[in-house]
Design an enzyme around this catalytic site. Structure first.
Site, PDB file in Angstrom:
ATOM      1  N   LYS A  11       4.181  -5.438  -1.299  1.00 43.05           N
ATOM      2  CA  LYS A  11       3.601  -6.592  -0.584  1.00 43.05           C
ATOM      3  C   LYS A  11       2.160  -6.722  -1.010  1.00 43.05           C
ATOM      4  O   LYS A  11       1.521  -5.763  -1.466  1.00 43.05           O
ATOM      5  CB  LYS A  11       3.684  -6.427   0.941  1.00 43.05           C
ATOM      6  N   PRO A  96       2.523   1.014  -7.844  1.00 45.28           N
ATOM      7  CA  PRO A  96       1.508   2.066  -7.949  1.00 45.28           C
ATOM      8  C   PRO A  96       1.156   2.635  -6.571  1.00 45.28           C
ATOM      9  O   PRO A  96       1.066   1.890  -5.601  1.00 45.28           O
ATOM     10  CB  PRO A  96       0.301   1.351  -8.572  1.00 45.28           C
ATOM     11  N   GLY A 100      -2.363   0.102  -1.759  1.00 47.54           N
ATOM     12  CA  GLY A 100      -2.539  -0.988  -0.807  1.00 47.54           C
ATOM     13  C   GLY A 100      -1.411  -2.005  -0.947  1.00 47.54           C
ATOM     14  O   GLY A 100      -1.479  -3.108  -0.418  1.00 47.54           O
ATOM     15  N   GLY A 102       1.826  -1.103  -0.235  1.00 50.74           N
ATOM     16  CA  GLY A 102       2.891  -0.735   0.706  1.00 50.74           C
ATOM     17  C   GLY A 102       4.065  -0.005   0.081  1.00 50.74           C
ATOM     18  O   GLY A 102       5.172  -0.049   0.620  1.00 50.74           O
ATOM     19  N   GLY A 103       3.836   0.700  -1.023  1.00 49.97           N
ATOM     20  CA  GLY A 103       4.956   1.328  -1.737  1.00 49.97           C
ATOM     21  C   GLY A 103       5.781   2.277  -0.885  1.00 49.97           C
ATOM     22  O   GLY A 103       7.016   2.156  -0.826  1.00 49.97           O
ATOM     23  N   GLY A 104       5.128   3.214  -0.230  1.00 50.87           N
ATOM     24  CA  GLY A 104       5.869   4.190   0.580  1.00 50.87           C
ATOM     25  C   GLY A 104       6.560   3.513   1.753  1.00 50.87           C
ATOM     26  O   GLY A 104       7.724   3.801   2.071  1.00 50.87           O
ATOM     27  N   ASP A 138       3.217  -0.191   8.570  1.00 49.36           N
ATOM     28  CA  ASP A 138       3.749  -1.251   7.706  1.00 49.36           C
ATOM     29  C   ASP A 138       5.275  -1.216   7.597  1.00 49.36           C
ATOM     30  O   ASP A 138       5.869  -2.114   7.003  1.00 49.36           O
ATOM     31  CB  ASP A 138       3.171  -1.135   6.282  1.00 49.36           C
TER      32      ASP A 138
HETATM   33  P1  ATP Z   1      -0.105   0.774   2.368  1.00 45.30           P
HETATM   34  O1  ATP Z   1      -0.388  -0.504   1.663  1.00 45.30           O
HETATM   35  O2  ATP Z   1       1.111   0.698   3.273  1.00 45.30           O
HETATM   36  O3  ATP Z   1      -1.300   1.388   3.020  1.00 45.30           O
HETATM   37  P2  ATP Z   1      -0.315   2.264  -0.057  1.00 45.30           P
HETATM   38  O4  ATP Z   1       0.154   1.361  -1.142  1.00 45.30           O
HETATM   39  O5  ATP Z   1      -1.777   2.396   0.133  1.00 45.30           O
HETATM   40  O6  ATP Z   1       0.392   1.819   1.291  1.00 45.30           O
HETATM   41  P3  ATP Z   1       1.680   4.210  -0.636  1.00 45.30           P
HETATM   42  O7  ATP Z   1       2.274   3.592  -1.845  1.00 45.30           O
HETATM   43  O8  ATP Z   1       2.505   4.142   0.584  1.00 45.30           O
HETATM   44  O9  ATP Z   1       0.218   3.673  -0.321  1.00 45.30           O
HETATM   45  O10 ATP Z   1       1.330   5.714  -0.995  1.00 45.30           O
HETATM   46  C1  ATP Z   1       0.422   6.491  -0.229  1.00 45.30           C
HETATM   47  C2  ATP Z   1       0.734   7.985  -0.395  1.00 45.30           C
HETATM   48  O11 ATP Z   1       1.917   8.267   0.344  1.00 45.30           O
HETATM   49  C3  ATP Z   1       1.035   8.398  -1.816  1.00 45.30           C
HETATM   50  O12 ATP Z   1      -0.106   8.844  -2.491  1.00 45.30           O
HETATM   51  C4  ATP Z   1       2.063   9.528  -1.663  1.00 45.30           C
HETATM   52  O13 ATP Z   1       1.465  10.788  -1.670  1.00 45.30           O
HETATM   53  C5  ATP Z   1       2.653   9.318  -0.268  1.00 45.30           C
HETATM   54  N1  ATP Z   1       4.081   8.881  -0.264  1.00 45.30           N
HETATM   55  C6  ATP Z   1       5.024   9.297   0.574  1.00 45.30           C
HETATM   56  N2  ATP Z   1       6.197   8.706   0.332  1.00 45.30           N
HETATM   57  C7  ATP Z   1       6.001   7.851  -0.688  1.00 45.30           C
HETATM   58  C8  ATP Z   1       6.855   6.947  -1.391  1.00 45.30           C
HETATM   59  N3  ATP Z   1       8.154   6.808  -1.099  1.00 45.30           N
HETATM   60  N4  ATP Z   1       6.300   6.209  -2.368  1.00 45.30           N
HETATM   61  C9  ATP Z   1       4.995   6.332  -2.659  1.00 45.30           C
HETATM   62  N5  ATP Z   1       4.158   7.191  -2.051  1.00 45.30           N
HETATM   63  C10 ATP Z   1       4.644   7.946  -1.055  1.00 45.30           C
END
Ligand code: ATP
Length: 306
Positions: A11, A96, A100, A102-104, A138
């Site tokens: 997202k 990546p 930011g 929302g990958g996890g 999220d």
């Molecule tokens: P958001 O936008 O929801 O704040 P983000 O993009 O900042 O998310 P994520 O991609 O969710 O961050 O990754 C944050 C950390 O979560 C990663 O560095 C990793 O250690 C951990 N993590 C746990 N599960 C996952 C997953 N399925 N995919 C990616 N990272 C994960």
């Protein structure tokens, strides 16, 4: 016992306001979330042996144990449903992390969607939403990732119709930036009365207000080329200064994007991904080439998903 393949979209936050802080420490937000064509691919298989297995391809830094949000989502679903047997998960990472984007959270939402499809009726939708929120702010959004105004701590989701298809160029400086660290920097700045803080009077209209204006009069829309000023207002992100204090490359990327033909430039979530918005694919591709040439950082050209 059945398997489901899910696309777990990234997202982008088209604007983000921090609207308050609850006594339990959670920040309340207001943001327009839009799903992207970039995403992870997840296979969820029900197994006879109990327990959860997880394989992650494509990003050696993403954990493949019980700390992975997808793993935790499967555990939470099994516990809530009382279903016997286990779950095998395979994730092809493309989003990546952390970015930011929302990958996890998207992976976790996809696992819940897949398990709800494999075990229909076992966990009612309201319970699934509550479960999602226990995994992360999220995650409820990713139960049904469509363009939506997201408020509260992530649990108030109002779908927004009519977001025109857009091209985005994303850039990530390849540095880790943790969401809690960005909020801590935001709080420290708020305590010292910085302009982005909650105590300052914010002259920017709320995102809800901007969307309401768009609804009243199509000519004040924010989603087409002549309305770049509207885009710029919408895209303000209250966490950007805090992210820059920890990762100055965010400011560098903003400057580089502003030198392209972007309708507007923003930072997604808590960063460090910065993006430019374009009405045509060619503009987004040209911008990606410019950014890579100037900074050496990785870029992606993506579309908003329908
Ligand atoms: P958001 O936008 O929801 O704040 P983000 O993009 O900042 O998310 P994520 O991609 O969710 O961050 O990754 C944050 C950390 O979560 C990663 O560095 C990793 O250690 C951990 N993590 C746990 N599960 C996952 C997953 N399925 N995919 C990616 N990272 C994960």
């Amino acid at each position: 016992m059945g398997a489901v393949r899910e696309f777990a979209p990234a997202k982008v936050n088209l604007g983000l306001r921090v609207t308050g802080r609850r006594p339990d420490g959670y920040h309340t937000l207001e943001s327009l979330f839009v799903p992207l064509s970039l995403g992870d691919e997840i296979t969820v298989t029900r197994t006879e042996p109990p327990g959860i297995t997880l394989a992650v391809d494509g990003d050696p830094l993403v954990p493949d144990d019980e700390t992975n949000l997808a793993w935790r989502a499967a555990r939470a679903f099994l516990d809530a449903s009382g279903a016997t047997g286990g779950v095998a998960l395979r994730i092809q990472k493309r989003i990546p992390a952390p970015g930011g984007l929302g990958g996890g959270s998207s992976d976790a939402g996809s696992v819940l969607r897949a398990l709800a499809a494999l075990e229909p009726g076992r966990v009612p939708p309201v319970r699934l939403e509550a479960l999602a929120l226990t995994l992360g702010a999220d995650v409820p959004y990713f139960l049904k990732p469509v363009a939506a105004l997201v408020e509260g701590i992530g649990e108030q989701i109002t779908p927004v119709a009519g977001v025109a298809p857009l091209w985005l160029s994303l850039a990530h400086p390849g540095k880790t930036l943790s969401t809690p660290a960005v909020f801590a920097a935001f709080d420290a700045a708020a305590a010292s009365g910085s302009p982005d803080s909650l105590t300052a009077s914010d002259p920017r209209p709320t995102i809800r207000r901007l969307l309401a204006l768009r609804g009243q009069d199509a000519r004040t829309g924010f989603f087409d080329e002549p309305r770049a000023a509207g885009w710029t207002q919408l895209l303000g992100n209250d966490l950007e200064s805090a992210a820059i204090s920890l990762c100055p490359e965010v400011a560098e990327l903003r400057e580089e994007f502003e030198a392209t033909q972007a309708l507007a430039v923003g930072m997604s979530g808590s960063g460090p991904t910065v993006y430019g918005i374009y009405s045509e694919e060619e503009g987004a591709r040209r911008a990606a080439g410019h950014i890579e040439g100037r900074t050496g950082f990785r870029t992606w050209v993506v579309r908003t998903a329908p």
